[in-house]
Design a protein around this motif. Sequence first.
Motif, PDB file in Angstrom:
ATOM      1  N   UNK A 117      38.447 -38.104 -34.270  1.00  0.00           N
ATOM      2  CA  UNK A 117      39.143 -37.149 -33.345  1.00  0.00           C
ATOM      3  C   UNK A 117      40.802 -36.999 -33.608  1.00  0.00           C
ATOM      4  N   UNK A 118      41.314 -36.046 -33.792  1.00  0.00           N
ATOM      5  CA  UNK A 118      42.776 -35.924 -33.831  1.00  0.00           C
ATOM      6  C   UNK A 118      43.058 -35.506 -32.352  1.00  0.00           C
ATOM      7  N   UNK A 119      44.050 -36.357 -31.722  1.00  0.00           N
ATOM      8  CA  UNK A 119      44.472 -35.764 -30.185  1.00  0.00           C
ATOM      9  C   UNK A 119      46.058 -35.569 -30.119  1.00  0.00           C
ATOM     10  N   UNK A 120      46.319 -34.901 -28.917  1.00  0.00           N
ATOM     11  CA  UNK A 120      47.541 -34.954 -28.446  1.00  0.00           C
ATOM     12  C   UNK A 120      47.549 -35.361 -27.079  1.00  0.00           C
ATOM     13  N   UNK A 121      48.961 -35.525 -26.425  1.00  0.00           N
ATOM     14  CA  UNK A 121      48.721 -35.563 -24.790  1.00  0.00           C
ATOM     15  C   UNK A 121      49.313 -34.347 -24.450  1.00  0.00           C
ATOM     16  N   UNK A 130      41.205 -31.527 -32.795  1.00  0.00           N
ATOM     17  CA  UNK A 130      39.772 -31.306 -33.528  1.00  0.00           C
ATOM     18  C   UNK A 130      38.946 -32.513 -33.730  1.00  0.00           C
ATOM     19  N   UNK A 131      37.810 -32.250 -33.526  1.00  0.00           N
ATOM     20  CA  UNK A 131      37.041 -33.347 -34.117  1.00  0.00           C
ATOM     21  C   UNK A 131      36.820 -33.271 -35.647  1.00  0.00           C
ATOM     22  N   UNK A 132      37.014 -34.373 -36.297  1.00  0.00           N
ATOM     23  CA  UNK A 132      36.800 -34.475 -37.700  1.00  0.00           C
ATOM     24  C   UNK A 132      35.352 -34.320 -38.233  1.00  0.00           C
ATOM     25  N   UNK A 138      32.352 -35.601 -33.638  1.00  0.00           N
ATOM     26  CA  UNK A 138      31.612 -34.333 -33.943  1.00  0.00           C
ATOM     27  C   UNK A 138      30.232 -34.308 -33.418  1.00  0.00           C
ATOM     28  N   UNK A 139      29.664 -35.649 -33.834  1.00  0.00           N
ATOM     29  CA  UNK A 139      28.054 -35.461 -33.582  1.00  0.00           C
ATOM     30  C   UNK A 139      27.831 -35.756 -32.042  1.00  0.00           C
ATOM     31  N   UNK A 140      28.757 -36.149 -31.225  1.00  0.00           N
ATOM     32  CA  UNK A 140      28.479 -36.359 -29.761  1.00  0.00           C
ATOM     33  C   UNK A 140      28.793 -35.031 -29.169  1.00  0.00           C
ATOM     34  N   UNK A 141      29.331 -34.008 -29.816  1.00  0.00           N
ATOM     35  CA  UNK A 141      29.779 -32.597 -29.436  1.00  0.00           C
ATOM     36  C   UNK A 141      30.951 -32.584 -28.744  1.00  0.00           C
ATOM     37  N   UNK A 142      31.894 -33.418 -29.138  1.00  0.00           N
ATOM     38  CA  UNK A 142      33.239 -33.009 -28.657  1.00  0.00           C
ATOM     39  C   UNK A 142      33.848 -31.898 -29.326  1.00  0.00           C
ATOM     40  N   UNK A 143      34.435 -31.173 -28.782  1.00  0.00           N
ATOM     41  CA  UNK A 143      35.137 -29.782 -29.318  1.00  0.00           C
ATOM     42  C   UNK A 143      36.695 -29.679 -29.073  1.00  0.00           C
ATOM     43  N   UNK A 144      37.292 -29.225 -30.100  1.00  0.00           N
ATOM     44  CA  UNK A 144      38.702 -28.672 -29.943  1.00  0.00           C
ATOM     45  C   UNK A 144      38.884 -28.189 -28.681  1.00  0.00           C
ATOM     46  N   UNK A 145      39.934 -28.722 -27.967  1.00  0.00           N
ATOM     47  CA  UNK A 145      40.408 -28.339 -26.881  1.00  0.00           C
ATOM     48  C   UNK A 145      39.884 -28.836 -25.625  1.00  0.00           C
ATOM     49  N   UNK A 146      38.989 -29.678 -25.705  1.00  0.00           N
ATOM     50  CA  UNK A 146      38.723 -30.644 -24.685  1.00  0.00           C
ATOM     51  C   UNK A 146      39.670 -31.446 -24.186  1.00  0.00           C
ATOM     52  N   UNK A 177      32.679 -44.351 -23.332  1.00  0.00           N
ATOM     53  CA  UNK A 177      32.199 -43.274 -22.395  1.00  0.00           C
ATOM     54  C   UNK A 177      33.464 -42.340 -22.215  1.00  0.00           C
ATOM     55  N   UNK A 178      33.430 -41.162 -22.672  1.00  0.00           N
ATOM     56  CA  UNK A 178      34.611 -40.355 -22.535  1.00  0.00           C
ATOM     57  C   UNK A 178      34.067 -39.131 -21.390  1.00  0.00           C
ATOM     58  N   UNK A 179      35.099 -39.112 -20.561  1.00  0.00           N
ATOM     59  CA  UNK A 179      35.073 -38.201 -19.461  1.00  0.00           C
ATOM     60  C   UNK A 179      35.741 -36.686 -19.949  1.00  0.00           C
ATOM     61  N   UNK A 180      34.849 -35.728 -20.016  1.00  0.00           N
ATOM     62  CA  UNK A 180      35.452 -34.481 -20.535  1.00  0.00           C
ATOM     63  C   UNK A 180      35.700 -33.514 -19.575  1.00  0.00           C
ATOM     64  N   UNK A 181      36.751 -32.622 -19.626  1.00  0.00           N
ATOM     65  CA  UNK A 181      37.167 -31.483 -19.067  1.00  0.00           C
ATOM     66  C   UNK A 181      37.058 -30.380 -19.981  1.00  0.00           C
ATOM     67  N   UNK A 182      36.079 -29.504 -19.769  1.00  0.00           N
ATOM     68  CA  UNK A 182      36.389 -28.257 -20.794  1.00  0.00           C
ATOM     69  C   UNK A 182      36.412 -26.964 -20.241  1.00  0.00           C
ATOM     70  N   UNK A 183      36.931 -26.162 -20.817  1.00  0.00           N
ATOM     71  CA  UNK A 183      37.191 -24.824 -20.440  1.00  0.00           C
ATOM     72  C   UNK A 183      35.929 -24.045 -20.245  1.00  0.00           C
ATOM     73  N   UNK A 184      35.783 -23.468 -19.119  1.00  0.00           N
ATOM     74  CA  UNK A 184      34.347 -22.721 -18.739  1.00  0.00           C
ATOM     75  C   UNK A 184      33.321 -23.487 -18.124  1.00  0.00           C
ATOM     76  N   UNK A 185      33.721 -24.879 -18.068  1.00  0.00           N
ATOM     77  CA  UNK A 185      32.694 -25.736 -17.236  1.00  0.00           C
ATOM     78  C   UNK A 185      33.312 -25.972 -15.886  1.00  0.00           C
TER      79      UNK A 185
END
Length: 447
Positions: A117-121, A130-132, A138-146, A177-185
């Motif tokens: 994954x490419x990340x920023x703070x 973005x996930x590469x 990418x296979x785990x379902x990580x999405x751009x903007x997470x 284990x990544x804890x994800x906050x996603x827009x819309x969730x």
Amino acid sequence: MTETLTATLTDRPLKALGLSLALAGGLGLSALQTAPALAQESEENSRLDTYNQLQLFGNVFKRIKEDYVEDVSDEELIEFAIQGMLSQLDPHSSYLDADSFRDMRVQTRGEFGGLGIEVTMENGFVKVVTPIDDTPAARAGIMAGDYITHLDGEAVLGLSLQDAVERMRGEIGSDIILTISRDGEEATFDVTVNRDVIKVRSVRHRTEGDIGYVRISAFNEQTTPGLEKAVEELRAELGDDMKGLVLDLRLNPGGLLTEAISVSDAFLDQGEIVSTRGRDNANAQRFNARDGDLIDGLPMVVLINGGSASASEIVAGALQDHRRAVIMGTQSFGKGSVQTIIPLLGHGAMRLTTSRYYTPSGRSIQAEGISPDIIVEPARVETIDISGGRREADLRGALENKGGTNGEEDDQTAANAEDQRPTDYQLDRALDLIQGVSLFQVSQAGN
């Protein structure tokens, strides 16, 4: 100089400058005569301020060494100080220790270890740019903007980006284990990602009917050779029937500036590709295209979105300004700065933002991004039956089609075509546009 003189005259009595009140009428002349002295005094004060700040650093360093609850090595403290100094400049300047520097060099060669994954703070949390493609993330379902809020249950808040990245690295085959906050969730959720060696195939291609499709997922040392090979294979497969090319830069986080220039040059015959300007205009650079277009002027569409950053924006901006391609999709990320990797002998390297880049028309897209020529939002297309379910064949007494099929074969062909139809709405629109341009060019040639 005028500003310095004014401030000094305001802050100090005239006698302190060696002037007499009786010379007030000739103040302008006297002030000019003392300007060199004032400049020298200002420079000395600046040096004194720097010395005082370094003394402050030394005092803090000494107090930590003596009183901190745990023992910390001098090397660790110096690295912490450098990290803090660079990370406060902008989101992209940072210190790379020896391990991180080695990983970075491997990444630019197209292979590295991690999650993919490419990340920023942003706002204290790690944001996924973005996930590469074809990586554990990418296979785990990580999405751009997470937003990543926790790593193995430990809060990210308070960590530097470098610290967070280091914690996401680890032994190949181990889980995190990544804890994800996603827009819309409504609530955060956990995603388990298995660390692996990330082998980035930066260029993929396929045909879409008689149109070539090339996706570039990152700009590393393999990108230009991969692009040239992809176009060669597409042209060999389609021959003279090739109507155009879609270049997909969506979710491409960027990479090497040299590769962005090379990819742009592949489709341009002449003109400026990009310029870079830093604090000193004398160090400005301009990069120009050389003769030769890989697809010989065929219609071209470039797809971008919010995950298209840096080198992707250089390519999109160059092709847009030269009217070589239609840019389609949504607004790009807006990273318009150039980072220089400066090795520090025996101590890794520092990544320092040294300039901004500008498109051929002189645009800086820093924090703005590239605006598509045609905005196409991601969408899901559904088929709507407007016939009411009735056709000519359903009418009582309808004539048979004795010269063709009974309609069942046509229905099956249509059903198969629908099953094979691409589900990528933005790509569909790009293909439609190239088909339209190609038809228009043929009709114009016929006239």
